[in-house]
Motif scaffolding. Structure first.
Motif, mmCIF file in Angstrom:
data_model
loop_
_atom_site.group_PDB
_atom_site.id
_atom_site.type_symbol
_atom_site.label_atom_id
_atom_site.label_comp_id
_atom_site.label_asym_id
_atom_site.label_seq_id
_atom_site.Cartn_x
_atom_site.Cartn_y
_atom_site.Cartn_z
ATOM 1 N N UNK A 1 76.272 -18.991 -37.063
ATOM 2 C CA UNK A 1 75.949 -18.085 -35.957
ATOM 3 C C UNK A 1 77.182 -17.898 -35.079
ATOM 4 N N UNK A 2 77.472 -16.635 -34.754
ATOM 5 C CA UNK A 2 78.544 -16.388 -33.782
ATOM 6 C C UNK A 2 77.954 -16.344 -32.377
ATOM 7 N N UNK A 3 78.784 -15.984 -31.414
ATOM 8 C CA UNK A 3 78.356 -16.077 -30.008
ATOM 9 C C UNK A 3 77.286 -15.062 -29.631
ATOM 10 N N UNK A 4 77.042 -14.055 -30.468
ATOM 11 C CA UNK A 4 76.033 -13.042 -30.139
ATOM 12 C C UNK A 4 74.826 -13.102 -31.070
ATOM 13 N N UNK A 5 74.698 -14.183 -31.844
ATOM 14 C CA UNK A 5 73.595 -14.292 -32.798
ATOM 15 C C UNK A 5 72.708 -15.482 -32.471
ATOM 16 N N UNK A 6 71.489 -15.410 -32.986
ATOM 17 C CA UNK A 6 70.521 -16.481 -32.754
ATOM 18 C C UNK A 6 69.567 -16.545 -33.944
ATOM 19 N N UNK B 1 61.028 -22.180 -31.258
ATOM 20 C CA UNK B 1 62.210 -22.321 -30.396
ATOM 21 C C UNK B 1 63.264 -21.321 -30.856
ATOM 22 N N UNK B 2 64.281 -21.142 -30.000
ATOM 23 C CA UNK B 2 65.396 -20.239 -30.308
ATOM 24 C C UNK B 2 66.693 -21.046 -30.266
ATOM 25 N N UNK B 3 67.507 -20.922 -31.322
ATOM 26 C CA UNK B 3 68.817 -21.562 -31.379
ATOM 27 C C UNK B 3 69.887 -20.483 -31.306
ATOM 28 N N UNK B 4 70.809 -20.621 -30.328
ATOM 29 C CA UNK B 4 71.849 -19.630 -30.104
ATOM 30 C C UNK B 4 73.187 -20.118 -30.670
ATOM 31 N N UNK B 5 74.044 -19.143 -31.042
ATOM 32 C CA UNK B 5 75.393 -19.440 -31.467
ATOM 33 C C UNK B 5 76.330 -19.579 -30.273
ATOM 34 N N UNK C 1 66.814 -14.689 -38.432
ATOM 35 C CA UNK C 1 68.076 -14.517 -37.734
ATOM 36 C C UNK C 1 68.126 -13.157 -37.046
ATOM 37 N N UNK C 2 68.717 -13.122 -35.845
ATOM 38 C CA UNK C 2 68.844 -11.882 -35.099
ATOM 39 C C UNK C 2 70.093 -11.867 -34.247
ATOM 40 N N UNK C 3 70.349 -10.742 -33.648
ATOM 41 C CA UNK C 3 71.507 -10.563 -32.765
ATOM 42 C C UNK C 3 71.036 -10.360 -31.339
ATOM 43 N N UNK C 4 71.838 -10.848 -30.385
ATOM 44 C CA UNK C 4 71.515 -10.675 -28.979
ATOM 45 C C UNK C 4 71.621 -9.205 -28.566
ATOM 46 N N UNK C 5 71.025 -8.888 -27.414
ATOM 47 C CA UNK C 5 70.995 -7.515 -26.896
ATOM 48 C C UNK C 5 72.047 -7.390 -25.791
ATOM 49 N N UNK C 6 72.992 -6.460 -26.009
ATOM 50 C CA UNK C 6 74.013 -6.247 -24.985
ATOM 51 C C UNK C 6 73.476 -5.302 -23.911
ATOM 52 N N UNK C 7 73.525 -5.757 -22.658
ATOM 53 C CA UNK C 7 73.050 -4.973 -21.515
ATOM 54 C C UNK C 7 74.232 -4.653 -20.608
#
Length: 340
Positions: A210-215, A227-231, A245-251
């Motif tokens: 996982x990179x910094x924008x994935x979970x 639970x959610x595990x973040x990169x 697996x998913x990607x974070x949402x950029x706001x």
């Protein structure tokens, strides 16, 4: 009554058939010439007898030792013929079947073999670093796995059930292991060399990078917990976990997400700028704020309380979790001589 004669020197009584003394060997008709001569002869005979007897006794000692040695050698030869001798090498094992039991002797060494009992010699199993064997005890039915490197000898009641090679895992890999007898699962992470147990089977898989924008959204199928595990990280699942697996949402600074927790029913609004990650029970919708000029306004209704309010520009307006806004409206510009 038997007729005998007496020796003039030693006074030994001898048979008439004998013409010599059986003790000193003098003839029957021998006579000393004087009393002094007879004393001399007696002294000589005593000295000779004393000298001869120890010599004979000393001669008998080696003869008895030789007889004992000969008997010992003969006994060893007989035992060798009846019980053969075998030298076991380092990788050999002697298995002897007794009436109701089995005994084993591992090499190296010299062993005596009873020819009246059934026996055979087997080779040990040489195991390398990655090698293993599965062994079952025929007495109690227990099983075990033996891993190398080693020279392995079976026990008296053990049998080989199978052999194989272990799996080398890197730091990015893991193995999901399941016990076929109990159904229990477990996870072992690399780096290691995995050797399966007697009733185990495993599946090697790679960890999730996982990179910094994935979970990853994780759910335990045994307990139902989420639970959610973040990169950024390399994530390894548990034995009963399923994930997505998913990607974070950029706001941006004018964007937001309206979030509702499906477990508790609570709502909230998370504003940018940020990379937003959902929680384990979150449902969300993304939206944009309203930018109002100095001549614009909106009407806002709170759906939870029913209260109504007006928001005037200039501003950037973000709704609350329960707010519903009208369309942006233009204010009425009144001159000095106008009214509404």
């Amino acid at each position: 009554m038997a007729v005998t004669w007496s020796c003039k020197l030693c006074m030994q009584r001898n048979s008439m058939d004998s013409d010599q003394c059986i003790t000193c060997g003098r003839r029957a008709d021998w006579k000393p010439r004087s009393e002094g001569e007879m004393e001399v002869y007696r002294r000589k005979d005593v000295a000779v007898q004393r000298a001869v007897r120890p010599a004979r006794e000393d001669a008998d000692v080696p003869r008895s030792d030789a007889i004992q040695s000969a008997l010992s050698i003969l006994l060893q030869i007989l035992m060798t013929m009846m019980c053969p001798v075998r030298f076991l090498r380092m990788d050999e094992q002697l298995r002897v079947q007794h009436l109701t039991t089995i005994t084993v002797v591992n090499g190296p060494g010299l062993v005596w073999i009873n020819p009246f009992k059934s026996y055979h010699i087997t080779k040990a199993v040489t195991l390398g670093v990655l090698d293993y064997v599965r062994v079952r005890d025929t007495m109690d039915g227990s099983e075990r796995a033996v891993r190398g490197p080693r020279l392995f000898f079976l026990g008296p009641y053990e049998k080989l059930e199978g052999a194989g090679q272990g799996v080398s895992l890197t730091s990015m890999q893991y193995v999901l292991i399941q016990d076929k007898q109990t159904g229990e699962r477990k996870v072992q992470r690399g780096p290691l060399i995995w050797i399966p147990g007697p009733r185990e089977e495993g599946k090697v898989m790679n960890g999730v990078r996982l990179n910094s924008t994935e979970y990853v959204s994780v759910e335990d199928s045994l307990t139902g917990a989420r639970r959610v595990e973040k990169g950024p990280c390399i994530w390894f699942p548990g034995p009963y976990e399923e994930w997505e697996q998913g990607s974070g949402v950029w706001l941006s600074s004018t964007e937001f997400v309206t979030v509702q927790n499906t477990l508790s029913g609570d709502k909230r609004v998370d504003k940018g700028p940020c990379v937003w990650f959902p929680g384990p029970y979150d449902q969300w919708t993304k939206g944009a704020s309203a930018s109002l000029t100095c001549t614009q306004y909106i009407t806002v209704v709170n759906k939870l309380t029913g209260a109504s309010s007006m928001v005037k520009g200039p501003c950037i307006w973000f709704p609350g979790p329960y707010d519903s806004a009208s369309a942006v409206k233009e204010a009425i510009v009144l001159q000095d001589d106008e009214y509404v």
